[in-house]
Design a protein around this motif. Sequence first.
Motif, PDB file in Angstrom:
ATOM      1  N   THR A 149       5.021 -11.811   1.178  1.00 52.10           N
ATOM      2  CA  THR A 149       5.024 -12.851  -0.306  1.00 52.10           C
ATOM      3  C   THR A 149       3.750 -12.921  -0.605  1.00 52.10           C
ATOM      4  O   THR A 149       2.905 -13.123   0.126  1.00 52.10           O
ATOM      5  N   ALA A 150       3.805 -13.045  -1.934  1.00 52.21           N
ATOM      6  CA  ALA A 150       2.372 -13.445  -2.679  1.00 52.21           C
ATOM      7  C   ALA A 150       2.526 -14.653  -3.612  1.00 52.21           C
ATOM      8  O   ALA A 150       3.604 -14.816  -4.041  1.00 52.21           O
ATOM      9  N   ALA A 151       1.513 -15.442  -3.536  1.00 55.30           N
ATOM     10  CA  ALA A 151       1.586 -16.818  -4.485  1.00 55.30           C
ATOM     11  C   ALA A 151       1.376 -16.560  -5.701  1.00 55.30           C
ATOM     12  O   ALA A 151       0.679 -15.351  -6.058  1.00 55.30           O
ATOM     13  N   ARG A 152       1.602 -17.348  -6.755  1.00 57.02           N
ATOM     14  CA  ARG A 152       1.319 -17.129  -8.055  1.00 57.02           C
ATOM     15  C   ARG A 152      -0.237 -16.905  -7.953  1.00 57.02           C
ATOM     16  O   ARG A 152      -0.774 -17.653  -7.392  1.00 57.02           O
ATOM     17  N   GLY A 153      -0.494 -16.429  -9.102  1.00 65.58           N
ATOM     18  CA  GLY A 153      -2.067 -16.070  -9.506  1.00 65.58           C
ATOM     19  C   GLY A 153      -2.379 -14.857  -8.927  1.00 65.58           C
ATOM     20  O   GLY A 153      -3.518 -14.302  -9.339  1.00 65.58           O
ATOM     21  N   TYR A 154      -1.606 -13.931  -8.222  1.00 66.92           N
ATOM     22  CA  TYR A 154      -2.072 -12.580  -7.998  1.00 66.92           C
ATOM     23  C   TYR A 154      -1.484 -11.682  -8.668  1.00 66.92           C
ATOM     24  O   TYR A 154      -0.160 -11.563  -9.084  1.00 66.92           O
ATOM     25  N   GLU A 155      -2.176 -10.464  -8.918  1.00 64.74           N
ATOM     26  CA  GLU A 155      -1.524  -9.327  -9.666  1.00 64.74           C
ATOM     27  C   GLU A 155      -0.461  -8.655  -9.026  1.00 64.74           C
ATOM     28  O   GLU A 155      -0.811  -8.094  -7.920  1.00 64.74           O
ATOM     29  N   PRO A 156       0.526  -8.385  -9.567  1.00 67.60           N
ATOM     30  CA  PRO A 156       1.597  -7.162  -8.760  1.00 67.60           C
ATOM     31  C   PRO A 156       1.027  -5.753  -8.401  1.00 67.60           C
ATOM     32  O   PRO A 156       0.034  -5.436  -9.439  1.00 67.60           O
ATOM     33  N   CYS A 157       1.341  -5.433  -7.310  1.00 62.53           N
ATOM     34  CA  CYS A 157       0.690  -3.981  -7.007  1.00 62.53           C
ATOM     35  C   CYS A 157       1.899  -3.069  -6.599  1.00 62.53           C
ATOM     36  O   CYS A 157       3.014  -3.512  -6.492  1.00 62.53           O
ATOM     37  N   ARG A 158       1.579  -1.938  -6.450  1.00 59.64           N
ATOM     38  CA  ARG A 158       2.483  -0.829  -5.837  1.00 59.64           C
ATOM     39  C   ARG A 158       2.371  -0.421  -4.465  1.00 59.64           C
ATOM     40  O   ARG A 158       1.241  -0.167  -3.971  1.00 59.64           O
ATOM     41  N   LEU A 159       3.256  -0.459  -3.534  1.00 56.47           N
ATOM     42  CA  LEU A 159       3.192  -0.094  -2.319  1.00 56.47           C
ATOM     43  C   LEU A 159       4.196   1.221  -1.926  1.00 56.47           C
ATOM     44  O   LEU A 159       5.328   1.311  -2.922  1.00 56.47           O
ATOM     45  N   ALA A 160       4.015   1.836  -1.025  1.00 53.90           N
ATOM     46  CA  ALA A 160       5.156   3.017  -0.686  1.00 53.90           C
ATOM     47  C   ALA A 160       4.882   3.404   0.761  1.00 53.90           C
ATOM     48  O   ALA A 160       3.783   3.255   1.523  1.00 53.90           O
ATOM     49  N   GLY A 161       6.129   3.512   1.527  1.00 59.02           N
ATOM     50  CA  GLY A 161       5.911   4.119   2.750  1.00 59.02           C
ATOM     51  C   GLY A 161       6.195   2.922   3.867  1.00 59.02           C
ATOM     52  O   GLY A 161       5.758   1.768   3.547  1.00 59.02           O
ATOM     53  N   SER A 162       5.879   3.446   5.132  1.00 58.92           N
ATOM     54  CA  SER A 162       5.607   2.425   6.123  1.00 58.92           C
ATOM     55  C   SER A 162       4.269   2.276   6.369  1.00 58.92           C
ATOM     56  O   SER A 162       3.536   3.081   6.093  1.00 58.92           O
TER      57      SER A 162
END
Length: 173
Positions: free
Chosen positions: A71-84
Amino acid sequence: MLRTNRKIAATLAATLAATVLVGTAGAGFAQASPATGRSAAPSACRPANHTAKITDAPGSAGHRHYSVTLTAARGYEPCRLAGSPTDVRFSDHGSDSGIAAGRYGDQDTVVTFGPGHPVHFDIQVPNSGRGTPANEASFTLQAPGGQIPGTSFAEGTLRVAAGTLIGPVQRGA
């Protein structure tokens, strides 16, 4: 005049250092870049910008399962993840378990992670009746372009064994 020369020298040194850092930061690593294309806030994918918790998950034939929720708190920019996640290690009160984990599942599916968008991955452990206790997992998150620099940590009680596998990051908690 001497004061001006010192300021110029300090500015040049700072500029050179920044250029070197930027030039080498991406060597072999994916940048934790925002999913939205804007970068007003730090990326949620950076290890210091999220929390991770290990919890029991429903078992399957021959395996125990644990879920690691990020989980990420408010104030951080979303990002993309992939795989294990990779480089997964397990420890118990600071002592390495000696268990290395493999991975399974689709390594190409991309998910968005950030405030209000938790993600999780599975730890699948063979149910051999015996296992090594652990209370922490360390791992490196993967972006579509490679690994995100830094090591993330998750806390929670689990037992691991030879043959432990890590599933791909998925949407939701």
